[in-house]
Design a protein around this motif. Structure first.
Motif, PDB file in Angstrom:
ATOM      1  N   ARG A  40      68.166 -35.470  73.218  1.00  0.00           N
ATOM      2  CA  ARG A  40      68.706 -34.444  74.300  1.00  0.00           C
ATOM      3  C   ARG A  40      70.172 -34.977  74.318  1.00  0.00           C
ATOM      4  NH1 ARG A  40      64.758 -32.602  77.527  1.00  0.00           N
ATOM      5  NH2 ARG A  40      63.700 -35.231  78.038  1.00  0.00           N
ATOM      6  N   SER A  63      66.111 -41.846  73.922  1.00  0.00           N
ATOM      7  CA  SER A  63      65.765 -42.313  74.829  1.00  0.00           C
ATOM      8  C   SER A  63      64.673 -43.728  74.013  1.00  0.00           C
ATOM      9  CB  SER A  63      65.592 -42.578  75.890  1.00  0.00           C
ATOM     10  OG  SER A  63      63.868 -41.187  76.033  1.00  0.00           O
ATOM     11  N   SER A  86      64.661 -35.592  68.050  1.00  0.00           N
ATOM     12  CA  SER A  86      63.631 -35.866  69.142  1.00  0.00           C
ATOM     13  C   SER A  86      62.721 -34.593  69.556  1.00  0.00           C
ATOM     14  CB  SER A  86      64.330 -36.428  70.228  1.00  0.00           C
ATOM     15  OG  SER A  86      64.845 -35.661  71.275  1.00  0.00           O
ATOM     16  N   ARG A  87      61.825 -34.642  70.392  1.00  0.00           N
ATOM     17  CA  ARG A  87      61.221 -33.661  70.876  1.00  0.00           C
ATOM     18  C   ARG A  87      62.085 -32.668  71.800  1.00  0.00           C
ATOM     19  NH1 ARG A  87      55.598 -33.035  74.940  1.00  0.00           N
ATOM     20  NH2 ARG A  87      56.224 -30.460  74.909  1.00  0.00           N
ATOM     21  N   THR A  92      53.640 -36.981  67.359  1.00  0.00           N
ATOM     22  CA  THR A  92      53.166 -34.610  66.661  1.00  0.00           C
ATOM     23  C   THR A  92      54.384 -34.293  66.317  1.00  0.00           C
ATOM     24  OG1 THR A  92      54.478 -34.043  68.909  1.00  0.00           O
ATOM     25  CG2 THR A  92      52.126 -35.200  69.303  1.00  0.00           C
ATOM     26  N   ASN A 142      73.210 -45.024  72.302  1.00  0.00           N
ATOM     27  CA  ASN A 142      73.037 -44.643  73.660  1.00  0.00           C
ATOM     28  C   ASN A 142      74.124 -44.932  74.988  1.00  0.00           C
ATOM     29  OD1 ASN A 142      71.542 -43.904  75.897  1.00  0.00           O
ATOM     30  ND2 ASN A 142      70.033 -43.679  74.518  1.00  0.00           N
ATOM     31  N   GLN A 195      56.566 -41.903  71.669  1.00  0.00           N
ATOM     32  CA  GLN A 195      56.379 -40.478  70.557  1.00  0.00           C
ATOM     33  C   GLN A 195      57.672 -40.505  70.062  1.00  0.00           C
ATOM     34  OE1 GLN A 195      55.903 -39.948  74.773  1.00  0.00           O
ATOM     35  NE2 GLN A 195      54.213 -39.391  74.894  1.00  0.00           N
ATOM     36  N   HIS A 196      58.008 -40.298  70.532  1.00  0.00           N
ATOM     37  CA  HIS A 196      59.126 -40.616  69.001  1.00  0.00           C
ATOM     38  C   HIS A 196      59.031 -41.851  68.573  1.00  0.00           C
ATOM     39  CE1 HIS A 196      63.354 -39.371  67.289  1.00  0.00           C
ATOM     40  NE2 HIS A 196      63.781 -40.476  67.470  1.00  0.00           N
ATOM     41  N   LEU A 219      78.138 -40.902  73.014  1.00  0.00           N
ATOM     42  CA  LEU A 219      77.881 -40.416  71.636  1.00  0.00           C
ATOM     43  C   LEU A 219      79.229 -39.870  71.415  1.00  0.00           C
ATOM     44  CD1 LEU A 219      76.620 -37.334  71.204  1.00  0.00           C
ATOM     45  CD2 LEU A 219      74.774 -38.003  72.757  1.00  0.00           C
ATOM     46  N   GLN A 243      61.630 -32.120  64.257  1.00  0.00           N
ATOM     47  CA  GLN A 243      61.074 -33.499  65.588  1.00  0.00           C
ATOM     48  C   GLN A 243      60.867 -34.278  64.691  1.00  0.00           C
ATOM     49  OE1 GLN A 243      58.394 -31.248  68.473  1.00  0.00           O
ATOM     50  NE2 GLN A 243      57.312 -33.005  68.397  1.00  0.00           N
ATOM     51  N   VAL A 244      60.674 -35.243  64.740  1.00  0.00           N
ATOM     52  CA  VAL A 244      60.607 -36.945  64.438  1.00  0.00           C
ATOM     53  C   VAL A 244      59.164 -37.522  65.197  1.00  0.00           C
ATOM     54  CG1 VAL A 244      60.870 -39.411  64.151  1.00  0.00           C
ATOM     55  CG2 VAL A 244      62.376 -37.322  62.957  1.00  0.00           C
ATOM     56  N   GLY A 296      71.521 -40.752  71.302  1.00  0.00           N
ATOM     57  CA  GLY A 296      71.207 -39.882  72.611  1.00  0.00           C
ATOM     58  C   GLY A 296      69.946 -39.519  72.315  1.00  0.00           C
TER      59      GLY A 296
HETATM   60  C1  LIG Z   1      52.040 -34.416  73.904  1.00  0.00           C
HETATM   61  C2  LIG Z   1      53.604 -34.894  73.102  1.00  0.00           C
HETATM   62  C3  LIG Z   1      53.670 -34.911  72.336  1.00  0.00           C
HETATM   63  C4  LIG Z   1      55.357 -35.669  71.729  1.00  0.00           C
HETATM   64  N1  LIG Z   1      55.744 -35.454  70.923  1.00  0.00           N
HETATM   65  C5  LIG Z   1      56.702 -36.097  70.595  1.00  0.00           C
HETATM   66  C6  LIG Z   1      57.494 -35.877  68.954  1.00  0.00           C
HETATM   67  O1  LIG Z   1      56.654 -36.462  68.410  1.00  0.00           O
HETATM   68  N2  LIG Z   1      58.758 -36.445  69.295  1.00  0.00           N
HETATM   69  C7  LIG Z   1      59.400 -36.914  70.444  1.00  0.00           C
HETATM   70  O2  LIG Z   1      60.670 -37.129  70.178  1.00  0.00           O
HETATM   71  N3  LIG Z   1      59.587 -36.557  71.612  1.00  0.00           N
HETATM   72  C8  LIG Z   1      57.940 -35.940  71.836  1.00  0.00           C
HETATM   73  N4  LIG Z   1      57.271 -35.746  72.885  1.00  0.00           N
HETATM   74  C9  LIG Z   1      58.167 -36.690  73.968  1.00  0.00           C
HETATM   75  C10 LIG Z   1      58.621 -37.285  74.534  1.00  0.00           C
HETATM   76  O3  LIG Z   1      57.565 -37.587  75.473  1.00  0.00           O
HETATM   77  C11 LIG Z   1      60.326 -37.497  75.147  1.00  0.00           C
HETATM   78  O4  LIG Z   1      59.990 -37.167  76.372  1.00  0.00           O
HETATM   79  C12 LIG Z   1      61.484 -37.391  74.329  1.00  0.00           C
HETATM   80  O5  LIG Z   1      61.187 -37.887  73.462  1.00  0.00           O
HETATM   81  C13 LIG Z   1      62.594 -37.843  74.917  1.00  0.00           C
HETATM   82  O6  LIG Z   1      63.560 -37.006  73.945  1.00  0.00           O
HETATM   83  P1  LIG Z   1      64.736 -37.592  73.798  1.00  0.00           P
HETATM   84  O7  LIG Z   1      65.354 -39.138  73.844  1.00  0.00           O
HETATM   85  O8  LIG Z   1      65.756 -36.862  73.209  1.00  0.00           O
HETATM   86  O9  LIG Z   1      65.326 -37.039  75.827  1.00  0.00           O
HETATM   87  P2  LIG Z   1      65.589 -38.134  77.316  1.00  0.00           P
HETATM   88  O10 LIG Z   1      64.330 -39.350  77.431  1.00  0.00           O
HETATM   89  O11 LIG Z   1      65.944 -37.102  77.938  1.00  0.00           O
HETATM   90  O12 LIG Z   1      67.091 -39.284  76.375  1.00  0.00           O
HETATM   91  C14 LIG Z   1      68.525 -38.939  76.283  1.00  0.00           C
HETATM   92  C15 LIG Z   1      69.172 -40.313  75.852  1.00  0.00           C
HETATM   93  O13 LIG Z   1      70.169 -40.045  75.539  1.00  0.00           O
HETATM   94  C16 LIG Z   1      71.230 -40.449  76.064  1.00  0.00           C
HETATM   95  N5  LIG Z   1      72.555 -40.121  75.729  1.00  0.00           N
HETATM   96  C17 LIG Z   1      73.529 -38.667  77.938  1.00  0.00           C
HETATM   97  N6  LIG Z   1      74.067 -38.692  77.702  1.00  0.00           N
HETATM   98  C18 LIG Z   1      74.668 -39.313  76.224  1.00  0.00           C
HETATM   99  C19 LIG Z   1      76.245 -39.169  75.760  1.00  0.00           C
HETATM  100  N7  LIG Z   1      77.225 -39.001  76.143  1.00  0.00           N
HETATM  101  N8  LIG Z   1      76.035 -40.589  74.983  1.00  0.00           N
HETATM  102  C20 LIG Z   1      75.161 -41.911  74.550  1.00  0.00           C
HETATM  103  N9  LIG Z   1      73.714 -41.286  75.368  1.00  0.00           N
HETATM  104  C21 LIG Z   1      73.186 -40.152  76.339  1.00  0.00           C
HETATM  105  C22 LIG Z   1      70.562 -40.877  78.677  1.00  0.00           C
HETATM  106  O14 LIG Z   1      71.458 -42.453  78.691  1.00  0.00           O
HETATM  107  C23 LIG Z   1      68.790 -40.995  77.972  1.00  0.00           C
HETATM  108  O15 LIG Z   1      68.607 -42.385  76.626  1.00  0.00           O
HETATM  109  C24 LIG Z   1      55.943 -35.588  72.937  1.00  0.00           C
HETATM  110  C25 LIG Z   1      55.508 -35.119  74.483  1.00  0.00           C
HETATM  111  C26 LIG Z   1      54.265 -34.862  74.808  1.00  0.00           C
HETATM  112  C27 LIG Z   1      53.779 -35.251  75.670  1.00  0.00           C
END
Ligand SMILES: Cc1cc2nc3c(=O)[nH]c(=O)nc-3n(C[C@H](O)[C@H](O)[C@H](O)COP(=O)(O)OP(=O)(O)OC[C@H]3O[C@@H](n4cnc5c(N)ncnc54)[C@H](O)[C@@H]3O)c2cc1C
Ligand SMILES: Nc1ncnc2c1ncn2[C@@H]1O[C@H](COP(=O)(O)O)[C@@H](O)[C@H]1O
Lengths: 306, 250
Positions: free
Chosen positions: A199, A257, A224-225, A242, A276, A261-262, A295, A238-239, A255
C-alpha cells in the motif's frame, strides 16, 4: 503404489517448473503417470521430467480451460488402481482436486510441504503459523503440493505418451474468456527474485517504481493484498495466505507492513529485504536486510545502483 | 430462489496463533473468534442478490460447536433471513468432507439454487468444502469468484486464476466460492443486530443428518514452523547494494 499427477498447463503449454516440483513430491510415493490437458508439445515436455513413467494426453477442448467438472471426470476415468492423486497447490489444482477427492469419498490434503511416507504428510495451517503432520485414513490419497517446498525434478526421462479421450463431457459450466496478462517478466511462483509492492507505493502509476526495479534485476513482480485491492497491481500478483506462496532466493518487500497473511506467502524466501519508512513495521522482524527509508527516494536510488 | 451460505466460526484474522507446547494443536483458549472473512464476503454477495430481487431468501448455516450461533447471528445482523446450527464434534476441526456431506443433506431439504461458500477457511486453510459439495451434489462449480451475476438461469462468474482472470458460466443450481475482490462486506448496524436476535435459528446435530464426523486425516503432531534468524538494518541504499552483491544474486 501408483500415482496420478495432474500436470499444470497454461495456455496449452506445460508449466514446467510447477509440474517438475510436484513430480519430485509424487515420485516419493510411487510410479508416476502424468495427465496433461493441453497440446502434444505440453505432453512431450512432461514426458521428459525425471520420475514420470507415462503421460496421458487429453486434447479435448472440454478440459482445455480447466473446467473442474470435466478435468475431475478425466482423472476419475483413469483412477482405477491408483493409490495417490497429486497436483500443484495453485488455483487450478485447488479447483479440481477436492472435487476428485469427494467423488472418491476421500479427504483432500491441501498444500503438502513434506512427504513423510505414503500416508503421512506435513502441511501448514493458520497462515503457516503451525505445521500439522497428518495421516490419511483414506484408500486413495488426494493431495495438492506446495511447489515452493520442493526442488524441481530434473529433465532426462522419455516416458511414452498415450492420447486419451474424455469419456463424458459435462455441460454444467462453459468457458467464456480468459484475461491473462502477458509480459516478459519471470513468472511469480517460479522466479528466483521477487520484488513486491504494498500500500505504501500509493498508486498504480507509482507501482512502476516496483516494476522498474524488478526489470533491472530480472525479477518477478508481487504485491500485498492492499496493493491489489487498491488497484495498483493485478489480482494474480497477490502474495500471501490466500494468494501465491513464493520462496525465491531473494524477496524485496517495498512499502509492505508485513501482516501475518502476507508473511505466510513469502517467509520461506532465502534472503528477505524490506524497505519501509516505519522502523516498527513487522516486516523488519523477518527481514535479513532492512532499510528504514522513504521508498520514493530509496527505490530509484537502488534501481540506479544495481 | 433461495441461497444457502455456510459460515464458519474461526480464530479472528488479527490473532497470531500459538502452538500448544505439548504439540497437540493450537491454543484457542480466550482468543477472539470471528466469522471466516471469506464467509462475510459470501453473506454480502447473497444479500446483494436478495436486494436486487434475484434471491427470495438467504439461509445461513454453521457447523461446529454451539458457540457458532454467534457467527450465525452476525450473518443475520448483516441481513440473512434465518439460520441453521448443526452441532458436531469431531474431536478436532471438522473436515471439509464432513461439512460437505452435512451441507448436501441441507441442500436436499432446502432446495437452494445457489450455495455461496468462502474459498478457504483461514484456520485450516483447506480450500476444499465448496468443490467437495459440488461433487457430492453433481452440480457445477465456480470457485474463487471476483465478480458474480445471475442471468438467464446461469451464474456468470469471473474467477481469480493463476495467470489472471477467467470468466465462465455455470448452470443453476450451482456452487460459488468467493475470493477477496468480490465485494466489501457491510457492517451490521445496531438496529439490525437487535433485529437479528429475533430471527429464527434451527438447531440440529450431525447425527440428525446421519453423517459420520470421524476424521479422515488423523493429526499426529502440530508444531511451530522454523523461525528465521534475526537480520540487520542497513544505514543506506549503498550499504544495501553492497550486501546484495555479497549474496551474489544481483
Ligand atoms: C481473509 C484475509 C486474507 C488475506 N490475505 C492476504 C494475502 O494473501 N496477502 C496479503 O498481502 N495480505 C492479505 N491480507 C491482508 C493483510 O491482513 C494486510 O491487510 C495486508 O497485507 C496489508 O498490505 P500492506 O502491507 O501493503 O499495507 P499496510 O499494512 O497499509 O502497510 C503499508 C506499509 O507501507 C509503509 N509505507 C507507507 N508509505 C511509505 C513510503 N513512502 N516509503 C516506505 N514505506 C512506506 C507503511 O509504513 C506501512 O508499513 C488478508 C486479509 C484477510 C482478512
Ligand atoms: N464448519 C463449517 N461450518 C460452516 N461452513 C463451513 C464450515 N467449514 C467450512 N465451511 C465453508 O466452506 C468454506 C471453505 O472452507 P475450507 O474448505 O475448510 O477451507 C468456508 O469459507 C465456509 O463457507
Amino acid at each position: 503404489m501408483s500415482v496420478l499427477l495432474l500436470a499444470e498447463v497454461s495456455g496449452g503449454e506445460l508449466a514446467l517448473d510447477a509440474t517438475a516440483k510436484t513430480a519430485t513430491a509424487a515420485a516419493q510415493l510411487g510410479e508416476v503417470t502424468a495427465i496433461v490437458c493441453g497440446t502434444a508439445a505440453a505432453a512431450d515436455a512432461a514426458a521428459k521430467i525425471a520420475g514420470v513413467s507415462k503421460v496421458l494426453l487429453c486434447e479435448d477442448a472440454a478440459v482445455a480451460n480447466g473446467l473442474a467438472e470435466n478435468v475431475a471426470r478425466l482423472i476419475m476415468d483413469h483412477s482405477a488402481g491408483v493409490t495417490h492423486i497429486v497436483a500443484p497447490a495453485n488455483n487450478s489444482g485447488k479447483n479440481v482436486l477436492p472435487r476428485v477427492a469427494a467423488l472418491l469419498d476421500a479427504m483432500v490434503i491441501t498444500d503438502v510441504i513434506e512427504v513423510l511416507d505414503a500416508k503421512t504428510f506435513k502441511r501448514p495451517i493458520y497462515a503457516g503459523n503451525a505445521i500439522q503432520t497428518v495421516e490419511s485414513q483414506d484408500a486413495v490419497k488426494v493431495l495438492s503440493v506446495r511447489t515452493a517446498a520442493f526442488d524441481a525434478a530434473a529433465e532426462g526421462a522419455a516416458a511414452p505418451v498415450q492420447v486419451v479421450a474424455l469419456g463424458e463431457t459435462s455441460t454444467l459450466s462453459a468457458h467464456v474468456e480468459d484475461k491473462v496478462i502477458k509480459n516478459d517478466r519471470p513468472e511469480l511462483s517460479s522466479a528466483k527474485i521477487v520484488v513486491s509492492g504494498g500500500r505504501g507505493v500509493g498508486s498504480q502509476a507509482d507501482f512502476a517504481l516496483i516494476s522498474g526495479l524488478a526489470d533491472k534485476i530480472g525479477a518477478a513482480v508481487g504485491a500485498s493484498r492492499a496493493a491489489v485491492d487498491s488497484g495498483f497491481a493485478a489480482n494474480d500478483l497477490q502474495v500471501g495466505q490466500t494468494g501465491k506462496v513464493v520462496a525465491p532466493d531473494l524477496y524485496i518487500a517495498v512499502g509492505v507492513s508485513g501482516a501475518i497473511q502476507h508473511l505466510a506467502g513469502m517467509k520461506d524466501s532465502k534472503v528477505i529485504v524490506a524497505i519501509n519508512k516505519d522502523e516498527e513495521a513487522p516486516i523488519f522482524q523477518i527481514a535479513d536486510y532492512g532499510l528504514v527509508a522513504d521508498l520514493f527516494e530509496a527505490v530509484p536510488e537502488l534501481t540506479g545502483k544495481l | 430462489m433461495k441461497i444457502l451460505v455456510p459460515v464458519k466460526r474461526v480464530i479472528d484474522y488479527n490473532v497470531k496463533v500459538k502452538v500448544k507446547s505439548d504439540g497437540t494443536g493450537v491454543d484457542l483458549a480466550n482468543v477472539k473468534m470471528s466469522m471466516n472473512p471469506f464467509d462475510e464476503i459470501s453473506v454480502e454477495a447473497a444479500i446483494r442478490l436478495k436486494e436486487a430481487g434475484i434471491a427470495s431468501e438467504v439461509i445461513v448455516v454453521s457447523i461446529g460447536e454451539k458457540k457458532s450461533t454467534e457467527t450465525l447471528r452476525t450473518a443475520l445482523a448483516m441481513g440473512a433471513d434465518r439460520g441453521i446450527l448443526v452441532e458436531a464434534d469431531a474431536g478436532g476441526d471438522i473436515e471439509p468432507l464432513t461439512v460437505a456431506k452435512i451441507l448436501a443433506r441441507i441442500v436436499a431439504d432446502e432446495q437452494p439454487q445457489l450455495v455461496i461458500l468462502g474459498k478457504q477457511a483461514i484456520d485450516n486453510d483447506m480450500n476444499a468444502t465448496g468443490q467437495m459439495l459440488a461433487a457430492l451434489l453433481g452440480w457445477g462449480q465456480a470457485t474463487f469468484a471476483s465478480e458474480l451475476k445471475i442471468e438467464d438461469g446461469k451464474a456468470h462468474v469471473t474467477r481469480e486464476v493463476d495467470g489472471g482472470l477467467q470468466t465462465i458460466t455455470v448452470a443453476l443450481p450451482a456452487i460459488i466460492t468467493t475470493d477477496l475482490r468480490l465485494n466489501e462486506p457491510r457492517y451490521a448496524s445496531l438496529p439490525n443486530i437487535m433485529k437479528a436476535k429475533k430471527k429464527p435459528v434451527e438447531e440440529k446435530t450431525a447425527a440428525d443428518y446421519g453423517v459420520d464426523t470421524a476424521l479422515r486425516l488423523k493429526v499426529i503432531a502440530t508444531e511451530e514452523p522454523a523461525g528465521r534468524a534475526a537480520g540487520i538494518k542497513v544505514g543506506s541504499v549503498s550499504e544495501l547494494v553492497e550486501k546484495l552483491k555479497e549474496t551474489g544474486m544481483v
